[in-house]
Design an enzyme around this catalytic site. Sequence first.
Site, PDB file in Angstrom:
ATOM      1  N   ASP A   1      -3.005  -0.811  -3.245  1.00  9.12           N
ATOM      2  CA  ASP A   1      -3.046   0.635  -2.948  1.00  9.12           C
ATOM      3  C   ASP A   1      -4.465   1.213  -3.001  1.00  9.12           C
ATOM      4  O   ASP A   1      -4.698   2.288  -3.554  1.00  9.12           O
ATOM      5  CB  ASP A   1      -2.145   1.411  -3.914  1.00  9.12           C
ATOM      6  CG  ASP A   1      -0.670   1.127  -3.702  1.00  9.12           C
ATOM      7  OD1 ASP A   1      -0.340   0.359  -2.778  1.00  9.12           O
ATOM      8  OD2 ASP A   1       0.151   1.660  -4.463  1.00  9.12           O
TER       9      ASP A   1
ATOM     10  N   ASP B 135      -0.546  -3.517   0.362  1.00 11.89           N
ATOM     11  CA  ASP B 135      -0.429  -2.159   0.921  1.00 11.89           C
ATOM     12  C   ASP B 135      -1.722  -1.366   0.723  1.00 11.89           C
ATOM     13  O   ASP B 135      -1.705  -0.196   0.336  1.00 11.89           O
ATOM     14  CB  ASP B 135       0.734  -1.406   0.251  1.00 11.89           C
ATOM     15  CG  ASP B 135       2.053  -2.150   0.348  1.00 11.89           C
ATOM     16  OD1 ASP B 135       2.206  -2.973   1.264  1.00 11.89           O
ATOM     17  OD2 ASP B 135       2.924  -1.916  -0.509  1.00 11.89           O
TER      18      ASP B 135
ATOM     19  N   ARG C 179       3.583  -3.528   6.554  1.00 11.17           N
ATOM     20  CA  ARG C 179       5.030  -3.519   6.335  1.00 11.17           C
ATOM     21  C   ARG C 179       5.485  -2.066   6.238  1.00 11.17           C
ATOM     22  O   ARG C 179       4.695  -1.162   5.904  1.00 11.17           O
ATOM     23  CB  ARG C 179       5.410  -4.307   5.085  1.00 11.17           C
ATOM     24  CG  ARG C 179       4.821  -3.792   3.773  1.00 11.17           C
ATOM     25  CD  ARG C 179       5.329  -4.590   2.596  1.00 11.17           C
ATOM     26  NE  ARG C 179       4.806  -4.101   1.321  1.00 11.17           N
ATOM     27  CZ  ARG C 179       5.379  -4.335   0.150  1.00 11.17           C
ATOM     28  NH1 ARG C 179       6.506  -5.030   0.090  1.00 11.17           N
ATOM     29  NH2 ARG C 179       4.845  -3.883  -0.964  1.00 11.17           N
TER      30      ARG C 179
END
Length: 523
Positions: free
Chosen positions: A338, A359, A427
């Site tokens: 993140d 991510d 994703r």
Amino acid sequence: MAPPIKAWCLMILCLWAPQFCIGNFVQSECFNVPASEFVGSVRSTIEAVEQVMSIVSLIPGVFGDLRLSTAISDCLDLLDLSMDELSMTLSASQNSKGKVNGTGNLSADMNTWLSATLINQDTCLDGFEDTNSFVKGLVSGTLDQITSLVRDMLSMVRPPPYVAPSKGAHSCGNGGQSGGRKLLTNDQFPYWLKSRDRKLLQATYNVTPHVVVAADGTGNFTSVMDAVSSAPDHSTQRYVIYIKKGVYIENVNVTKNKWNIMMVGDGVNVTVISGSRNYVDGWTTYRTATFAVKGKGFIARDITFENTAGPEKHQAVAFLSDSDLSVMYRCGMRGYQDTLYAHSMRQFYRECQITGTVDFMFGDGAAVFQNCQILARKGLPNQKNTVTAQGRKESTENTGFVLHFCNISVEPEVLASLNSTHTYLGRPWKQYSRTVIMKSYISNAIRPEGWLEWNETFAFDTLYYAEYMNSGPGAGLGSRVKWPGYHTINDSTQATTFTVSQFIGGNTWLPSTGVKYSGGLDI
């Protein structure tokens, strides 16, 4: 057939007092419903937000429970942002000439603000995960009501025509073609970036700051946060903060009232703002950010933002933005899971270096990354890397990520262990996740299937992932995923959907990332 008596009366009144019709006839062009119905919905939503804020504000902080206390603070901050975004929407819907808070393209502006309001509720609730508290249950019902109201309002706003409005005019309509009007200046920045700001971004020398931050005490401040606090509130003029070389270990929060701040460093990896907050140590993801900015019109140049928590600490944000119409130029965002949280609003990244693991580019902003170097890093053993996790929740939102003319690869340590560290382009974090990769270089470190599922078949039918004219050994499309929502764009006609004129649901600001635009994609 003659118009009804009420319509005749309004028409006569408009001829006698044209100012009355701003918000009666002109603004009706922006909506799929009567303007009065939209205004009523906005007011009802503001009341609902006020109600849940009053509930949350009465909940005391819990001593010894950092995550719960932080979640309560996050929720109040996010709801406060929602109040501002709804208030701007209400003002715009009643005053077609109001441009203080946006671009002048009213339907695009309102869609942006409503999309931000939508994600705020989710982020508020996400903060209560892993807390043994009744608070989430207490507020979730009202937050669900707000989400439902905002979802309905988004469907009421017509798609914008995606062009810069002519001087003094507003822009609404049904999303027609732009006729080739560019949204880029000649130096490849969005049109809404003022000429003097473009010059500041490109200047090598002679940038005159208002204040100087220097770790060695030779400036006005030794702390970046102190310099931010010195900036005037709600300024319509650019406020320049020069941060000299050095590592500044602090967490910086540019609050919503700090408008038009520009930060200039001495270079990526030379001026570094560093922190280590993380989820494992009890912070909410939203509050882990080393640097968070909410004030609109933020610009940064030649600075690195990093989170040094490491992969074992899971979520640890380096840079978070809720800043509308913001620009990051020649900056670094360095972390692991993140790293970059493009939480909401319109954001433009040019020539930036972004690194991470899981991510590491995520959020629900409308963000364009142009000429950026994007590198996956070595994470935990057997951990999968995912470059993006875009969080578009509704099909009517104008949000999404576009990576254009970027270099997508991995750090050398990952190259040495490709068999154990799989890396994917992204994703789907939310139901309508949208990411498009165009004319970028993709290295062989990216898995042949390209994209990774979030959870079994979640969002396969509703996401929108697309690739167009990418190059490199990892750009082959033969083994890509076969999801219904995945698309390969095969010609320029299809690709035009993702140019400045049309991409990301009607934004008026998105650049074509270096490609000259004339009514389509100019290759």
